[in-house]
Design a protein around this motif. Structure first.
Motif, PDB file in Angstrom:
ATOM      1  N   ILE A 132       0.854  -1.191   0.000  1.00 26.33           N
ATOM      2  CA  ILE A 132       0.000   0.000   0.000  1.00 26.33           C
ATOM      3  C   ILE A 132       0.888   1.239   0.000  1.00 26.33           C
ATOM      4  CG2 ILE A 132      -1.903   1.164   1.187  1.00 26.33           C
ATOM      5  CD1 ILE A 132      -2.270  -1.371   2.885  1.00 26.33           C
ATOM      6  N   SER A 133       0.554   2.210  -0.807  1.00 29.79           N
ATOM      7  CA  SER A 133       1.311   3.468  -0.811  1.00 29.79           C
ATOM      8  C   SER A 133       0.989   4.282   0.429  1.00 29.79           C
ATOM      9  CB  SER A 133       0.938   4.317  -2.037  1.00 29.79           C
ATOM     10  OG  SER A 133       1.259   3.643  -3.214  1.00 29.79           O
ATOM     11  N   PHE A 134       2.025   4.858   1.026  1.00 28.34           N
ATOM     12  CA  PHE A 134       1.826   5.791   2.135  1.00 28.34           C
ATOM     13  C   PHE A 134       2.541   7.089   1.814  1.00 28.34           C
ATOM     14  CE2 PHE A 134       0.700   1.935   4.389  1.00 28.34           C
ATOM     15  CZ  PHE A 134      -0.323   2.371   5.209  1.00 28.34           C
ATOM     16  N   PRO A 135       2.019   8.200   2.345  1.00 24.48           N
ATOM     17  CA  PRO A 135       2.657   9.487   2.062  1.00 24.48           C
ATOM     18  C   PRO A 135       4.023   9.577   2.736  1.00 24.48           C
ATOM     19  CG  PRO A 135       0.890   9.740   3.681  1.00 24.48           C
ATOM     20  CD  PRO A 135       0.820   8.338   3.181  1.00 24.48           C
ATOM     21  N   GLY A 136       4.893  10.380   2.172  1.00 22.68           N
ATOM     22  CA  GLY A 136       6.181  10.642   2.806  1.00 22.68           C
ATOM     23  C   GLY A 136       7.169   9.496   2.693  1.00 22.68           C
ATOM     24  N   THR A 137       6.921   8.549   1.783  1.00 27.72           N
ATOM     25  CA  THR A 137       7.876   7.460   1.583  1.00 27.72           C
ATOM     26  C   THR A 137       8.562   7.656   0.240  1.00 27.72           C
ATOM     27  OG1 THR A 137       6.027   6.160   0.737  1.00 27.72           O
ATOM     28  CG2 THR A 137       6.708   5.726   2.971  1.00 27.72           C
ATOM     29  N   ARG A 138       9.773   7.160   0.146  1.00 25.77           N
ATOM     30  CA  ARG A 138      10.478   7.272  -1.125  1.00 25.77           C
ATOM     31  C   ARG A 138       9.987   6.175  -2.056  1.00 25.77           C
ATOM     32  NH1 ARG A 138      15.822   6.047  -0.770  1.00 25.77           N
ATOM     33  NH2 ARG A 138      15.582   5.596   1.438  1.00 25.77           N
ATOM     34  N   SER A 139       9.086   6.510  -2.963  1.00 22.69           N
ATOM     35  CA  SER A 139       8.608   5.506  -3.900  1.00 22.69           C
ATOM     36  C   SER A 139       8.209   6.181  -5.199  1.00 22.69           C
ATOM     37  CB  SER A 139       7.425   4.744  -3.312  1.00 22.69           C
ATOM     38  OG  SER A 139       6.405   5.644  -2.961  1.00 22.69           O
ATOM     39  N   ARG A 140       8.147   5.392  -6.253  1.00 16.72           N
ATOM     40  CA  ARG A 140       7.890   5.940  -7.578  1.00 16.72           C
ATOM     41  C   ARG A 140       6.420   6.209  -7.846  1.00 16.72           C
ATOM     42  NH1 ARG A 140      12.259   5.005 -11.008  1.00 16.72           N
ATOM     43  NH2 ARG A 140      13.901   3.965  -9.843  1.00 16.72           N
ATOM     44  N   VAL A 200       6.402   0.355  -3.242  1.00 16.11           N
ATOM     45  CA  VAL A 200       5.823   1.294  -2.269  1.00 16.11           C
ATOM     46  C   VAL A 200       6.859   1.794  -1.270  1.00 16.11           C
ATOM     47  CG1 VAL A 200       3.458   0.437  -2.494  1.00 16.11           C
ATOM     48  CG2 VAL A 200       4.966  -0.585  -0.780  1.00 16.11           C
ATOM     49  N   GLY A 201       8.143   1.629  -1.598  1.00 14.22           N
ATOM     50  CA  GLY A 201       9.157   2.279  -0.775  1.00 14.22           C
ATOM     51  C   GLY A 201       9.926   1.380   0.168  1.00 14.22           C
ATOM     52  N   GLY A 202       9.898   0.079  -0.055  1.00 10.41           N
ATOM     53  CA  GLY A 202      10.769  -0.806   0.707  1.00 10.41           C
ATOM     54  C   GLY A 202      10.103  -1.477   1.884  1.00 10.41           C
ATOM     55  N   LEU A 203      10.939  -2.110   2.720  1.00 10.04           N
ATOM     56  CA  LEU A 203      10.398  -3.005   3.740  1.00 10.04           C
ATOM     57  C   LEU A 203       9.876  -2.303   4.993  1.00 10.04           C
ATOM     58  CD1 LEU A 203      12.898  -6.043   3.604  1.00 10.04           C
ATOM     59  CD2 LEU A 203      10.689  -5.763   2.474  1.00 10.04           C
ATOM     60  N   GLY A 204      10.114  -1.003   5.126  1.00  9.46           N
ATOM     61  CA  GLY A 204       9.706  -0.290   6.338  1.00  9.46           C
ATOM     62  C   GLY A 204       8.201  -0.327   6.586  1.00  9.46           C
ATOM     63  N   LEU A 205       7.440  -0.495   5.519  1.00 11.61           N
ATOM     64  CA  LEU A 205       5.982  -0.482   5.643  1.00 11.61           C
ATOM     65  C   LEU A 205       5.362  -1.765   5.129  1.00 11.61           C
ATOM     66  CD1 LEU A 205       5.632   3.163   4.396  1.00 11.61           C
ATOM     67  CD2 LEU A 205       4.657   2.373   6.535  1.00 11.61           C
ATOM     68  N   ALA A 206       6.132  -2.865   5.181  1.00 12.38           N
ATOM     69  CA  ALA A 206       5.637  -4.105   4.582  1.00 12.38           C
ATOM     70  C   ALA A 206       5.259  -5.141   5.632  1.00 12.38           C
ATOM     71  CB  ALA A 206       6.697  -4.682   3.639  1.00 12.38           C
ATOM     72  N   PRO A 207       3.950  -5.396   5.772  1.00 10.58           N
ATOM     73  CA  PRO A 207       3.512  -6.478   6.650  1.00 10.58           C
ATOM     74  C   PRO A 207       3.351  -7.763   5.842  1.00 10.58           C
ATOM     75  CG  PRO A 207       1.614  -5.228   5.961  1.00 10.58           C
ATOM     76  CD  PRO A 207       2.798  -4.633   5.241  1.00 10.58           C
ATOM     77  N   LEU A 213       2.731  -2.685  12.902  1.00 14.68           N
ATOM     78  CA  LEU A 213       1.391  -2.108  13.091  1.00 14.68           C
ATOM     79  C   LEU A 213       0.460  -2.497  11.946  1.00 14.68           C
ATOM     80  CD1 LEU A 213       2.499   1.373  14.406  1.00 14.68           C
ATOM     81  CD2 LEU A 213       0.756  -0.052  15.523  1.00 14.68           C
ATOM     82  N   LEU A 214       0.984  -2.489  10.725  1.00 13.39           N
ATOM     83  CA  LEU A 214       0.156  -2.889   9.580  1.00 13.39           C
ATOM     84  C   LEU A 214      -0.161  -4.377   9.633  1.00 13.39           C
ATOM     85  CD1 LEU A 214       1.895  -0.742   6.823  1.00 13.39           C
ATOM     86  CD2 LEU A 214      -0.423  -0.417   7.737  1.00 13.39           C
ATOM     87  N   ALA A 215       0.785  -5.164  10.149  1.00 13.72           N
ATOM     88  CA  ALA A 215       0.510  -6.593  10.340  1.00 13.72           C
ATOM     89  C   ALA A 215      -0.612  -6.763  11.363  1.00 13.72           C
ATOM     90  CB  ALA A 215       1.773  -7.323  10.804  1.00 13.72           C
ATOM     91  N   ALA A 216      -0.563  -5.949  12.421  1.00 13.92           N
ATOM     92  CA  ALA A 216      -1.623  -6.002  13.439  1.00 13.92           C
ATOM     93  C   ALA A 216      -2.967  -5.598  12.826  1.00 13.92           C
ATOM     94  CB  ALA A 216      -1.274  -5.092  14.615  1.00 13.92           C
ATOM     95  N   ILE A 222      -6.095   1.805  12.023  1.00 12.47           N
ATOM     96  CA  ILE A 222      -4.633   1.802  12.136  1.00 12.47           C
ATOM     97  C   ILE A 222      -4.002   2.319  10.838  1.00 12.47           C
ATOM     98  CG2 ILE A 222      -2.571   0.352  12.374  1.00 12.47           C
ATOM     99  CD1 ILE A 222      -4.061  -1.395  14.321  1.00 12.47           C
ATOM    100  N   ARG A 223      -4.481   1.786   9.699  1.00 12.87           N
ATOM    101  CA  ARG A 223      -3.911   2.217   8.412  1.00 12.87           C
ATOM    102  C   ARG A 223      -4.133   3.713   8.181  1.00 12.87           C
ATOM    103  NH1 ARG A 223      -6.936  -2.285   6.944  1.00 12.87           N
ATOM    104  NH2 ARG A 223      -5.690  -4.169   7.220  1.00 12.87           N
ATOM    105  N   GLY A 224      -5.351   4.154   8.452  1.00 10.08           N
ATOM    106  CA  GLY A 224      -5.667   5.569   8.265  1.00 10.08           C
ATOM    107  C   GLY A 224      -4.849   6.446   9.214  1.00 10.08           C
ATOM    108  N   GLY A 225      -4.677   5.958  10.442  1.00  8.18           N
ATOM    109  CA  GLY A 225      -3.905   6.710  11.433  1.00  8.18           C
ATOM    110  C   GLY A 225      -2.450   6.845  11.021  1.00  8.18           C
ATOM    111  N   ILE A 226      -1.880   5.762  10.519  1.00 10.58           N
ATOM    112  CA  ILE A 226      -0.485   5.805  10.055  1.00 10.58           C
ATOM    113  C   ILE A 226      -0.350   6.845   8.935  1.00 10.58           C
ATOM    114  CG2 ILE A 226       1.288   4.506   8.792  1.00 10.58           C
ATOM    115  CD1 ILE A 226       0.473   2.029  10.421  1.00 10.58           C
ATOM    116  N   ARG A 227      -1.314   6.795   8.011  1.00  7.00           N
ATOM    117  CA  ARG A 227      -1.316   7.753   6.897  1.00  7.00           C
ATOM    118  C   ARG A 227      -1.323   9.193   7.422  1.00  7.00           C
ATOM    119  NH1 ARG A 227      -2.381   6.316   1.953  1.00  7.00           N
ATOM    120  NH2 ARG A 227      -3.092   4.273   2.624  1.00  7.00           N
ATOM    121  N   GLU A 228      -2.183   9.404   8.422  1.00  6.72           N
ATOM    122  CA  GLU A 228      -2.316  10.765   8.949  1.00  6.72           C
ATOM    123  C   GLU A 228      -1.036  11.238   9.640  1.00  6.72           C
ATOM    124  OE1 GLU A 228      -6.214  11.268  10.642  1.00  6.72           O
ATOM    125  OE2 GLU A 228      -5.472  12.966  11.814  1.00  6.72           O
TER     126      GLU A 228
END
Ligand code: NAI
Ligand code: MG
Length: 348
Positions: free
Chosen positions: A110-118, A251-258, A291-294, A310-316
């Motif tokens: 899933i794309s999240f804001p503020g991540t380095r992705s194309r 979507v910018g690597g493993l930092g956000l991958a559940p 957190l995304l895994a949760a 949780i997903r929406g909160g992370i985005r915010e």
């Protein structure tokens, strides 16, 4: 076969096995449980050892008590575990997968804001068969002269059926439109052909969802050029291993991958990254993947609204509260400030 995407009765308090994990595991787990508590998920946590912590206390990486608890509760949230190298230990994740026959490896990208992705707006899920295919220990050999290596691929009708059905059930559950079956049946006619044949047959039970067929090399190109065309991808073990990391990269690597590992009786939810020994104890680890895994675990337990929170909160927080975000995502905060900010958002 019981499909455990839905928990039967979300009203009943559920106990889950919690494996804090090694390295950064305890730090990101603490942050994650704080957020789950803030959402009033009515979960009881039963903590069990695994990994290096278990090796010290029990002399084994995966103690029988831990396996028994996961089996009993059917759901585990797991921090990353360190597998000691060169000491004859086999990977803990492989052990868990075999023990519980966790046939589906499910990885949302899933794309999240503020991540380095194309790309922005990627929202796809890869469903990888996790027990057969090209990843067989047996059937691998090297000729005596060392000149010829052989390995085999095993694909079964039942193995294909359960993974494809899982993907379609997931699509139906999440209101998704399309399942893309990725294969190489034009060349690997027997094993990949069988998988594709089964996919076509299973798809007939889900008339509201489109089945798309795509050859794996084209799928790679399409993913890189136009990832938004994908929704749910289902494929065999080796292709799924490669494609799911490709999607994490999109979507910018493993930092956000559940990732979740699902069997008919047991489901284990985790971050895709490892125990990050280089930053362990510094409290700067990014808790987002766990957190995304949760959040995926909450979906599985029939609490999809809380998962979405949780997903929406992370985005915010990633969008509006950069000071609280961990350094790997370009923020000036740490694990705890991120958790504080997310708790505030999900409670509001
Ligand atoms: P790793 O994912 O632990 O670390 C790779 C790099 O990413 C490091 O620089 C690390 O600091 C960074 N990183 C990882 N997660 C991060 C997070 N949440 N926040 C900020 N930075 C993060 O991979 P590595 O170094 O190959 O493996 C370390 C240990 O983890 C090994 O013992 C390996 O066996 C284990 N491992 C366990 C997994 C699991 O339990 N699911 C998966 C992958 C590795
Ligand atoms: Mg992999």
């Amino acid at each position: 076969m019981r499909h455990t995407i839905h928990h039967e009765d979300p009203q009943v308090s559920q106990t889950i096995a919690v494996l804090k994990g090694d390295g950064i595991g305890p730090e990101i787990m603490e942050a994650t449980l704080r957020v789950l508590d803030a959402l009033n998920c009515d979960l009881t946590y039963e903590f069990h050892d695994a990994g290096l912590a278990a090796l010290d206390a029990h002399g084994t990486l995966v103690p029988p008590e831990t396996l028994a608890a996961i089996e009993k509760h059917g759901v585990a949230l797991k921090g990353p575990l360190t597998t000691p190298i060169g000491e004859g230990f086999s990977s803990i994740n492989v052990q868990l997968r075999r023990h519980f026959d966790l046939y589906a490896n499910v990885r949302p990208a899933i794309s999240f804001p503020g991540t380095r992705s194309r790309y922005d707006d990627i929202d796809l899920i890869t469903v990888r068969e996790n027990t057969e295919g090209a990843y067989l220990v047996e059937g691998q050999s090297l000729s005596e002269d060392g000149e010829t290596a052989l390995s085999s691929i095993r694909v079964t009708r039942s193995g294909s059926e359960r993974i494809v059905r899982y993907a379609f059930e997931l699509a139906r559950q999440r209101g998704r439109q399309k399942v893309t079956a990725v294969h190489k049946a034009n060349i690997i006619k027997t094993s990949s052909g069988l998988f594709l044949e089964v996919a076509r047959k299973v798809a007939r039970d889900y008339p509201e969802i489109e089945l798309e067929e795509m050859i794996v090399d084209n799928a790679c190109m399409q993913l890189v050029m136009n990832p938004n065309q994908f929704d749910v991808i289902v494929t065999t073990n080796l292709f799924g291993d490669i494609l799911s990391d490709l999607c994490a990269g999109l979507v910018g690597g493993l930092g956000l991958a559940p990732g979740s590992n699902i069997g008919s009786e047991v489901a284990i939810f985790e971050a895709v990254h490892g125990s990050a020994p280089d930053i362990a104890g510094k409290r700067i680890a990014n808790p987002c993947a766990l957190l995304l895994a949760a959040a995926d675990m909450l979906d599985h337990l029939g609490m999809a609204e809380k998962g979405a929170k949780i997903r929406g909160g992370i985005r915010e927080v990633l969008e509006n509260d950069r000071e609280q975000v961990t350094p790997d995502m370009g923020g000036s905060g740490n694990t705890d400030t991120f958790a504080d900010a997310l708790v505030k958002v999900v409670q509001s």
